[in-house]
Design a protein around this motif. Structure first.
Motif, short mmCIF file in Angstrom:
data_model
loop_
_atom_site.label_atom_id
_atom_site.label_comp_id
_atom_site.label_asym_id
_atom_site.label_seq_id
_atom_site.Cartn_x
_atom_site.Cartn_y
_atom_site.Cartn_z
N LEU A 30 101.47 57.00 -19.98
CA LEU A 30 102.58 56.10 -19.67
C LEU A 30 103.41 56.66 -18.51
O LEU A 30 103.85 55.91 -17.62
N ASP A 31 103.62 57.98 -18.51
CA ASP A 31 104.35 58.61 -17.42
C ASP A 31 103.62 58.41 -16.09
O ASP A 31 104.24 58.15 -15.06
N SER A 32 102.29 58.53 -16.12
CA SER A 32 101.49 58.33 -14.92
C SER A 32 101.57 56.88 -14.45
O SER A 32 101.67 56.61 -13.25
N TRP A 33 101.52 55.95 -15.39
CA TRP A 33 101.58 54.54 -15.06
C TRP A 33 102.94 54.16 -14.47
O TRP A 33 103.02 53.28 -13.59
N LEU A 34 104.00 54.84 -14.94
CA LEU A 34 105.35 54.53 -14.47
C LEU A 34 105.75 55.36 -13.24
O LEU A 34 106.81 55.10 -12.65
N SER A 35 104.94 56.33 -12.88
CA SER A 35 105.34 57.28 -11.83
C SER A 35 105.57 56.61 -10.48
O SER A 35 106.51 56.96 -9.75
N LEU A 36 104.73 55.64 -10.12
CA LEU A 36 104.87 55.00 -8.80
C LEU A 36 106.20 54.26 -8.67
O LEU A 36 106.99 54.56 -7.76
N PRO A 37 106.51 53.30 -9.55
CA PRO A 37 107.82 52.64 -9.42
C PRO A 37 108.98 53.60 -9.63
O PRO A 37 110.02 53.48 -8.95
N ASP A 38 108.84 54.56 -10.56
CA ASP A 38 109.93 55.53 -10.78
C ASP A 38 110.22 56.32 -9.52
O ASP A 38 111.38 56.43 -9.09
N ASP A 39 109.19 56.87 -8.91
CA ASP A 39 109.39 57.74 -7.74
C ASP A 39 109.89 56.96 -6.54
O ASP A 39 110.71 57.46 -5.75
N VAL A 40 109.43 55.73 -6.38
CA VAL A 40 109.88 54.91 -5.25
C VAL A 40 111.37 54.60 -5.38
O VAL A 40 112.14 54.72 -4.42
N ILE A 41 111.79 54.21 -6.59
CA ILE A 41 113.20 53.88 -6.80
C ILE A 41 114.07 55.12 -6.69
O ILE A 41 115.16 55.08 -6.09
N ILE A 42 113.62 56.25 -7.24
CA ILE A 42 114.40 57.49 -7.14
C ILE A 42 114.59 57.88 -5.68
O ILE A 42 115.69 58.25 -5.24
N ALA A 43 113.52 57.81 -4.89
CA ALA A 43 113.60 58.17 -3.47
C ALA A 43 114.57 57.26 -2.73
O ALA A 43 115.34 57.71 -1.87
N HIS A 44 114.55 55.98 -3.08
CA HIS A 44 115.44 55.03 -2.41
C HIS A 44 116.90 55.26 -2.80
O HIS A 44 117.79 55.25 -1.95
N VAL A 45 117.14 55.47 -4.09
CA VAL A 45 118.51 55.67 -4.57
C VAL A 45 119.09 56.98 -4.06
O VAL A 45 120.27 57.06 -3.67
N GLN A 46 118.28 58.03 -4.01
CA GLN A 46 118.77 59.34 -3.59
C GLN A 46 118.68 59.55 -2.08
O GLN A 46 119.02 60.64 -1.59
#
Length: 377
Positions: A30-46
């Protein structure tokens, strides 16, 4: 490229105080499946946090403010404040069960599902490490808090304006569309704050919003059951209600049960939550008072239940006393989890819990008796 101030999971695993407790790792698939949207949003927010400018400092300050205003500790004090105000027993009953669900249901995944925070896993910049690398990221409890507080405030406003005292007729959620819009906006803002600080993944925030809605519905369900069990509907109230047990028996039973829960939840092998003493010291007195003095079918105290229609305007003196006592007991409760000497000494912590529980319960009873005397005069 990993920021210099980012902690890596492997570097801290050996020192985690929670590693000797049973927990389940967050599913890797599940972490792997969520990693792409999670990392993209984190990079954008930070993205704004690339330098040390006034603008970036202001963003961090705003994010920390949102985080503080949505912590679950705020909810612990709501039932106490409403009982002290004496005009809002229906809202006090609703808030007591809703905040109890908030405390219990948010800690279950926190305690038993381990997910490294983004700054620990090297997937976000470490802006604030106050929550520590030893705590789980899943779910975002601040997002749960913002959801629950908004929905409760919407229902409370609706109950007050409609002048309804029968909780059985209250809808499961606010009927005003704008309350749900406001709830959505606060979820987005709180999620932004937690992601910006590097403390949560976007998926943590998404699950937190869903859990917040579930907590709200669970609290309303318990409050509805309480109204039916206690016979709190205004047409059922009479001065001659025969209670099952005495108020003293409820108080005498509830306080030691609360202490037993603190012992079981805070100490090994369960080690459920280090904030158990804080949560129960603020939530137990209102719950005991509600069952002992304003649950007619249980304790036979129908005259104590205040469901006046319309509500009487709260006096300035009553409001000031309610605020002062709520702040006082909230600060005492924080001491049970923050002060080094208390937190690391079981005997002192349990003594502090008993003191806060007993004194706050006495304060509620005394305040209500004073208000009752004023009414009779």
């Amino acid at each position: 490229c990993m920021p210099d101030n980012t902690l890596v999971l492997e570097d801290v695993l050996g020192s985690l105080p929670g590693n000797n407790r049973f927990y389940i790792n967050f599913p890797s698939w599940l972490d792997s499946w969520l990693s792409l949207p999670d990392d993209v949003i984190i990079a954008h927010v930070q993205k704004p946090l690339l330098g040390n400018t006034f603008y970036e400092s202001a963003l961090v300050c705003v994010a920390r403010t949102f985080s503080v205003l949505t912590v679950v500790e705020i909810g612990f004090s709501i039932p106490l404040a409403l009982l002290l105000l004496e005009q809002f027993d229906d809202l006090a009953i609703l808030s007591a069960y809703e905040m109890l669900c908030l405390a219990a249901m948010t800690q279950i995944p926190k305690r038993f599902i381990k997910r490294a925070r983004p700054f620990v896993a090297g997937r976000a910049t470490a802006v604030v490490i106050g929550d520590g690398p030893d705590t789980s990221s899943f779910p975002a409890r601040s997002v749960v808090g913002s959801t629950v507080y908004t929905l409760f405030a919407g229902l409370a406003t609706q109950m007050t304006r409609n002048k309804q005292s029968d909780l059985g007729e209250i809808p499961w959620g606010p009927t005003n569309t704008w309350i749900w819009v406001l709830c959505g906006c606060l979820i987005v803002l709180t999620s932004w704050a937690r992601i910006l600080l590097g403390l949560h993944y976007p998926s943590d925030c998404f699950f937190g919003a869903g859990l917040g809605v579930l907590v709200h519905f669970s609290g309303v369900a318990l409050a509805k059951y309480h109204y039916n069990f206690c016979g709190c509907q205004s047409e059922e109230l009479t001065e001659n209600v025969e209670g099952i047990v005495s108020s003293g028996a409820v108080v005498g039973f509830g306080t030691p049960v609360g202490l037993l829960l603190v012992i079981l939840l805070e100490r090994p092998p369960i080690s459920y939550w280090k904030k158990s003493a804080h949560a129960l010291s603020l939530l137990l007195p209102p719950l005991v008072f509600i069952l002992a003095f304003i649950c007619p079918k249980l304790s036979g105290k129908a005259e104590q239940l205040n469901l006046r229609i319309p509500r009487r305007k709260t006096s300035i003196e009553t409001g000031l006393v309610a605020v002062a006592l709520t702040v006082f007991f909230s600060c005492l409760g924080l001491c049970t989890q923050q002060q080094h000497a208390i937190k690391n000494s079981a005997h002192i912590q349990f003594a502090a819990f008993i003191f806060i529980t007993v004194v706050s319960l006495i304060s509620i009873v005394a305040t209500r008796l004073v208000e009752q005397d004023k009414d009779e005069v």
